[in-house]
Design a protein around this motif. Sequence first.
Motif, mmCIF file in Angstrom:
data_model
loop_
_atom_site.group_PDB
_atom_site.id
_atom_site.type_symbol
_atom_site.label_atom_id
_atom_site.label_comp_id
_atom_site.label_asym_id
_atom_site.label_seq_id
_atom_site.Cartn_x
_atom_site.Cartn_y
_atom_site.Cartn_z
ATOM 1 N N ALA A 128 37.530 25.286 41.386
ATOM 2 C CA ALA A 128 38.059 26.618 41.687
ATOM 3 C C ALA A 128 37.551 27.001 43.071
ATOM 4 O O ALA A 128 36.377 26.772 43.383
ATOM 5 C CB ALA A 128 37.566 27.624 40.653
ATOM 6 N N TRP A 213 37.560 26.994 35.662
ATOM 7 C CA TRP A 213 38.245 25.693 35.652
ATOM 8 C C TRP A 213 37.753 24.771 34.530
ATOM 9 O O TRP A 213 37.232 23.685 34.782
ATOM 10 C CB TRP A 213 38.130 25.020 37.028
ATOM 11 N N ASP A 279 46.060 29.437 40.155
ATOM 12 C CA ASP A 279 44.981 29.920 39.301
ATOM 13 C C ASP A 279 44.745 31.407 39.536
ATOM 14 O O ASP A 279 45.175 31.979 40.538
ATOM 15 C CB ASP A 279 43.706 29.094 39.479
#
Length: 285
Positions: A128, A213, A279
């Motif tokens: 991430a 993540w 994301d």
Amino acid sequence: MNPKQLKKLKKRARQHQASTTSQPTDYIAAMTAYQTLFADYPTIKVLINNVLQADRLLKHGLLPQTLPHLLLPDDTQDVIFQRINAQFPVGDPEGDRLWDQLSTALPDLDEKLRSFRDYLETEYGMWAYISAPFVKDLADFVDGRPALEVMAGNGYVSKGLQDNGQTVIATDSKDWTAENETGRHPVTDIEPLSASEAVAKYGNQVAVIIMAWSPDGLTIDWDLLRQIRALDHPVDFVVIGERNGATGSKLFWQNAEFVDSPAVKALNAHYFQFDLIADHVYLVK
């Protein structure tokens, strides 16, 4: 395109990127060369500069800044052609040489911009993208409450929170150290615990649990969510990932209950999509 097809497309793209991405030093050397090559094209140079600045900050143990979408504009070739046409008369060998050099470099530059996440994973074990502005938002959300990070990897989230005056326990099983850089170069103290072990040990001592993540396809996240729901007191469960995409399990995303509040919007104020992976920061109950 339905969500399942989109997920497959993203996985194929990331697999292709992983197979074609240069070694880390080569990657930065190439981007540095492109910074010079495209110095006269601001919309291109700003993307390259963001990549190089993020790498410099991470190399010095600092969190990077927010990234723009690392995608060349659709009219990039036209802009280059028009600039060269304005600089050189038609048929000028120098203009032709420059056009060939720039237009030939564009596909590789485009590929490298798109594969920056792969470089971060390979070089820093950062999956991430944890930026300084985002961590400040997260610190404001934690607001002095005791926090626990599970699956912390190298600990970028926890280190950022600690630098912002928050008390956070970083934990990770370090199962991935044999495969990649995740966990090999911790930026803060990380207790070797699996997510389940961490919640069993600290769950009733903290008010915030953070998970960034979770591995794609594994049900660790679903098992963890059920464990958190069984705690003696309510906990804010902050999840960073791509819903029904590149992170986490189908069971988790199907069963998670998402909080929609101003606090969640604030958590996403500086968490932007910069590549194919969309994301997001979620508050899950």
